[in-house]
Design a protein around this motif. Sequence first.
Motif, PDB file in Angstrom:
ATOM      1  N   CYS A 148      38.000  35.305  27.558  1.00  9.96           N
ATOM      2  CA  CYS A 148      38.329  35.519  28.972  1.00  9.96           C
ATOM      3  C   CYS A 148      37.219  35.047  29.905  1.00  9.96           C
ATOM      4  O   CYS A 148      37.483  34.664  31.045  1.00  9.96           O
ATOM      5  CB  CYS A 148      38.647  36.996  29.219  1.00  9.96           C
ATOM      6  SG  CYS A 148      40.222  37.515  28.498  1.00  9.96           S
ATOM      7  N   PRO A 191      38.996  32.551  32.689  1.00 13.91           N
ATOM      8  CA  PRO A 191      39.160  33.788  33.481  1.00 13.91           C
ATOM      9  C   PRO A 191      40.550  33.970  34.080  1.00 13.91           C
ATOM     10  O   PRO A 191      40.892  35.082  34.490  1.00 13.91           O
ATOM     11  CB  PRO A 191      38.097  33.637  34.575  1.00 13.91           C
ATOM     12  CG  PRO A 191      37.829  32.172  34.660  1.00 13.91           C
ATOM     13  CD  PRO A 191      37.995  31.636  33.281  1.00 13.91           C
ATOM     14  N   ASP A 208      45.757  36.178  31.517  1.00 18.89           N
ATOM     15  CA  ASP A 208      46.052  37.597  31.370  1.00 18.89           C
ATOM     16  C   ASP A 208      46.232  37.916  29.888  1.00 18.89           C
ATOM     17  O   ASP A 208      46.873  37.152  29.160  1.00 18.89           O
ATOM     18  CB  ASP A 208      47.330  37.967  32.127  1.00 18.89           C
ATOM     19  CG  ASP A 208      47.168  37.825  33.630  1.00 18.89           C
ATOM     20  OD1 ASP A 208      46.053  38.062  34.126  1.00 18.89           O
ATOM     21  OD2 ASP A 208      48.154  37.468  34.292  1.00 18.89           O
ATOM     22  N   VAL A 209      45.694  39.046  29.459  1.00 16.41           N
ATOM     23  CA  VAL A 209      45.731  39.408  28.045  1.00 16.41           C
ATOM     24  C   VAL A 209      46.361  40.776  27.869  1.00 16.41           C
ATOM     25  O   VAL A 209      46.029  41.731  28.585  1.00 16.41           O
ATOM     26  CB  VAL A 209      44.307  39.412  27.438  1.00 16.41           C
ATOM     27  CG1 VAL A 209      44.357  39.869  25.983  1.00 16.41           C
ATOM     28  CG2 VAL A 209      43.681  38.032  27.530  1.00 16.41           C
TER      29      VAL A 209
END
Length: 220
Positions: A26, A30, A33-34
Amino acid sequence: MKRGRLRLGVLTTAKYVAPEILGAFCREYPGIDVALNVTNREQIIDRLSAHDDDLYVMGQPREADDQIASIPFAPNPLVMVACADHPLAHERKIPIERLESENLILREPGSGIRDAVLKQFAAAGIKPRVRMQLGSNEAIKRAIVGGLGIGVLSLHSLTLESEGGRLALLDVQGFPIERRWHLVYWRGRELSLVARTFLDFAIEYEPEIRAGLAEAEAAF
């Protein structure tokens, strides 16, 4: 790759390694979305069958299935652990036969760690004395600190803390048991760009994982 979503299904015992890799991923990407779903093996298999996630972090699948791709990406050494004041804590090259009379604390039936440990004892012709079966690594650590026996844990579960110096790694012949974490997915389902990028990233991240494990082992 500025946007996207990654859904990971993570085996409970892999919760110590997956967030580290995700954090690094991430920082590199950046805008991604996880979603991280941490659960037990049975539910991971269910999620895999239902295609609920993009990738799954688990041990080597027991099921022989040509439809499942399983790619090793990080070491998962299993170590023998005792309380720091255990009589064996300061001995070296302990024969595994010495553990036959020890109370052993194991994970629940169906656990990959449990299977690997029992296989190791069986190979030495030993039937261990299993005193307790517990459903989490944290519970096993607390039981060991409480003097209820010795246990086998993934070294990853010891990387962040060492129970205030109350745990010790035992130098037992045949340990650590060398295992690997795998990234698993259905071959027939095309991976998204985000999932493929994460898979490649995780494989390349192995040196950092090994460095963290070496640091954790040295702390004991």
